[in-house]
Enzyme design. Structure first.
Site, PDB file in Angstrom:
ATOM      1  N   LYS A   1       1.964   7.948   9.426  1.00  0.00           N
ATOM      2  CA  LYS A   1       2.553   7.488   8.316  1.00  0.00           C
ATOM      3  C   LYS A   1       3.887   8.277   8.259  1.00  0.00           C
ATOM      4  CE  LYS A   1       2.775   6.537   3.397  1.00  0.00           C
ATOM      5  NZ  LYS A   1       2.082   6.375   2.169  1.00  0.00           N
TER       6      LYS A   1
ATOM      7  N   ASP B   1      -0.503  -5.729  -0.922  1.00  0.00           N
ATOM      8  CA  ASP B   1      -0.180  -5.134   0.277  1.00  0.00           C
ATOM      9  C   ASP B   1      -0.822  -3.697   0.433  1.00  0.00           C
ATOM     10  OD1 ASP B   1       1.951  -4.969  -1.581  1.00  0.00           O
ATOM     11  OD2 ASP B   1       2.589  -3.496  -0.131  1.00  0.00           O
TER      12      ASP B   1
HETATM   13  P1  AMP Z   1       4.637   0.910  -0.741  1.00  0.00           P
HETATM   14  O1  AMP Z   1       5.239   0.726  -1.889  1.00  0.00           O
HETATM   15  O2  AMP Z   1       4.529   2.308   0.019  1.00  0.00           O
HETATM   16  O3  AMP Z   1       3.202   0.235  -0.262  1.00  0.00           O
HETATM   17  O4  AMP Z   1       5.685   0.229   0.498  1.00  0.00           O
HETATM   18  C1  AMP Z   1       5.939  -1.206   0.366  1.00  0.00           C
HETATM   19  C2  AMP Z   1       6.440  -1.576   1.644  1.00  0.00           C
HETATM   20  O5  AMP Z   1       7.856  -0.845   1.711  1.00  0.00           O
HETATM   21  C3  AMP Z   1       5.806  -1.502   2.840  1.00  0.00           C
HETATM   22  O6  AMP Z   1       6.070  -2.398   3.737  1.00  0.00           O
HETATM   23  C4  AMP Z   1       6.259   0.073   3.205  1.00  0.00           C
HETATM   24  O7  AMP Z   1       5.983  -0.022   4.741  1.00  0.00           O
HETATM   25  C5  AMP Z   1       7.612  -0.210   3.246  1.00  0.00           C
HETATM   26  N1  AMP Z   1       8.186   1.307   2.993  1.00  0.00           N
HETATM   27  C6  AMP Z   1       8.120   2.098   2.036  1.00  0.00           C
HETATM   28  N2  AMP Z   1       8.816   3.292   1.968  1.00  0.00           N
HETATM   29  C7  AMP Z   1       9.505   3.184   3.164  1.00  0.00           C
HETATM   30  C8  AMP Z   1      10.293   3.878   4.165  1.00  0.00           C
HETATM   31  N3  AMP Z   1      10.665   5.150   3.635  1.00  0.00           N
HETATM   32  N4  AMP Z   1      10.804   3.379   5.214  1.00  0.00           N
HETATM   33  C9  AMP Z   1      10.352   2.153   5.555  1.00  0.00           C
HETATM   34  N5  AMP Z   1       9.448   1.259   4.923  1.00  0.00           N
HETATM   35  C10 AMP Z   1       9.064   1.823   3.811  1.00  0.00           C
HETATM   36 MG    MG Z   2       1.810  -0.247   0.805  1.00  0.00          MG
END
Ligand code: AMP
Ligand code: MG
Length: 532
Positions: free
Chosen positions: A130, A277
């Protein structure tokens, strides 16, 4: 092949990649990816990786001894600088409902899978970095992660495991030596922060959102392939895929999810972003973002600043949100079943399983032999009201409750005395409150007397489910503040402490204390943003 690194001699069996359809384009730019479960992509190399910590228990799952985890090659591989022999890297394609709204394609925007390691016991463990750089799913973000959120994920994954809560695991956290720009308070003041990469480990990282995406696009063939694959690899006991097997699978996902949520409620864990997700089909806690731990018991508490308005993901709402999320999964697989009724029946197993699990959990927390609905529903309802009324530290309260003398002849003050340390503002406890608490304690004592359990075994039962040590929000923040200065000792201390969360560790008593007053409103200690 002659190699000098033990990491090149591991066995990988990359079933997800081999058996499921992949992206036919090979461009690492943000885009919509159709009819594919993943896109092949390489981690971005980093300049100066430094090990912050690794988990010996997770390493053992992967047959990695300490000597390997402390090696330079480990650092290179798990920072994303080199793929070891057998690794094939890819990002998964999924969608999700975020805060109740369908968000379309999301995918691994900053997670890059390295493949499925098959250990000497024949188990498959998917490895995932990650924060290892952009993927086709990065949308407008950078694919990176900062040290603070990476330490939080690393420590919490391992802490949850030792608490007995189903979770993805964490092998390592590595400072990349790169700087990452983040606007932590979303107030227009971005700062450069140290970047990091965590290596996550789980039997599978498939989420509810994987199924939802294919279903939403009408890619029913891919949906079916993914479900058949999931059943064959992670649910082989259900038998060969068929409509009946799909239903049995969904029912099992409902039950596993219920079990996970019961554990969260037991230990006072608040996920903070229960989007679909972020829901694992294995019923594992996944995606540690702005999570938090209840210090003062509060059904309305959410650690996530983005959630502060609606409080959708507050502690007391987690059970019903899990149900809502399962309903989205049911909708997603509906095209493979074509009948509403059996899916509704299966969904009901969530409620039944949660209810009975919650009752058994509360019985254990209170040291009852078994939950007796006739008396214990009221006993628990009143307890939760009382805990909510005054600022009461949840871990301390339950640990002290186990020490309650079962003596109905005591005065109110004497009854309450063992619990005194659990209150944040003891001087503000009203006379009414104290009378009500003492009355509850008397009912509780009488209830325990009907069980007639020996005191020692009751205490043991309670202490085995009421942790003495959890990853208090301010402790994680203190460890992070030090690590950002280059001092990883507190990360290691907490990792060690949280390996035995139910044991008394007299030399570690300070880690069991209530949140200090300075931490009440400090960023990272009380509330967190999604910026990570
Ligand atoms: P999360 O809220 O962390 O579950 O993220 C929601 C979505 O945003 C997922 O598809 C993550 O992979 C993407 N995401 C979150 N932070 C980043 C980042 N810094 N760069 C790229 N994608 C991100
Ligand atoms: Mg996520």
């Amino acid at each position: 092949m002659i190699t000098t690194s033990p990491l090149d001699n591991l066995h990988f069996d990359n079933r997800f990649l081999r058996e499921l359809p992949g992206d036919t384009e090979n461009i690492n730019l943000p885009r919509q990816v159709s009819e594919a479960c993943y896109s092949k992509v390489l981690p971005t190399a980093v300049s100066e990786p430094q090990l912050v910590a690794y988990s010996p228990e997770t390493a053992a799952l992967l047959d990695l001894p300490d000597s390997v985890c402390q090696s330079e090659d480990f650092l290179q591989v798990f920072a994303g600088n080199r793929l070891a022999n057998g690794m094939e890297s890819y990002a998964m394609c999924y969608g999700g409902h975020q805060f109740g709204n369908w968000a379309g394609q999301l995918g691994d925007g900053r997670a890059i899978n390295l493949g499925e390691l098959q250990n000497q016991r024949g188990e498959h463990w998917a490895l995932q970095l990650k924060g290892a750089g952009p993927t086709p799913y990065s949308r407008r973000a950078d694919g990176l992660a900062v040290l603070r959120s990476s330490i939080r994920e690393f420590l919490c994954s391992e802490a949850m495991h030792h608490l007995g809560v189903p979770t993805t695991r964490a092998l390592s956290v590595i400072n990349t030596g790169e700087k990452v720009l983040r606007d932590m308070f979303y107030d227009g003041n971005p700062k450069l922060e140290p970047g990091a990469v965590v290596c996550r480990v789980a039997p599978s990282f498939t989420r509810f959102g994987n199924f939802e995406l294919f279903s939403s696009r009408g890619e029913i063939n891919v949906l079916k392939q993914l479900l058949d694959f999931t059943i064959r690899t992670d649910f082989p006991h259900l038998g060969e895929p068929s409509t009946a097997t799909y239903l049995a699978w969904f029912s099992e996902v409902c039950q596993r999810t219920a079990t996970m949520i019961v554990h969260w409620q037991r230990v006072g864990f608040v996920h903070g972003v229960m989007n679909t997700d972020n829901m694992s089909i294995l019923g594992l806690t996944i995606d540690y973002g702005p999570y938090g731990w209840l210090e003062n018991f509060d059904l309305n508490w959410t650690p996530n600043t983005t959630d502060a308005g609606g409080r959708r993901y507050r502690y007391g709402n987690q059970p019903s949100i899990a149900y809502w999320n399962l309903a989205q999964l049911a909708n997603a697989i509906f095209p493979l079943i074509d009948e509403v009724e059996p899916l509704q029946q299966a969904l009901k197993t969530y409620k039944d399983h949660f209810e009975s699990g919650w009752q058994a959990m509360m019985a254990n927390k209170l040291g009852l032999k078994a939950f007796a609905t006739a008396t214990d529903n009221d006993l628990c309802t009143e307890l939760l009201s009382i805990l909510q009324m005054a600022e009461t530290d949840m871990p301390i309260f339950y640990r002290q409750l186990a020490k309650l003398p079962l003596d109905l002849g005591l005065t109110d003050d004497a009854l309450i005395a063992p619990l005194a340390n659990a209150f944040y503002l003891p001087e503000t406890l009203s006379a009414d409150y104290q009378t009500r608490l003492a009355a509850w304690l008397r009912v509780y004592i009488q209830r325990l007397q009907t069980d007639a359990q020996p005191e020692a075994s009751r205490r043991q039962q309670m202490d085995a489910v009421n942790p003495k040590y959890v990853l208090r929000n301010y402790l994680a923040q203190q460890a992070i503040d030090l690590a950002e200065q280059g001092d990883n000792t507190m990360v290691l201390d907490l990792l060690e402490l949280l390996r035995h969360p139910y044991d008394e560790q007299p030399d570690k008593q300070s880690y069991a204390e209530k949140r200090p007053d300075w931490a009440r409103h400090k960023a990272g200690c009380s509330m967190l943003s999604c910026s990570s």
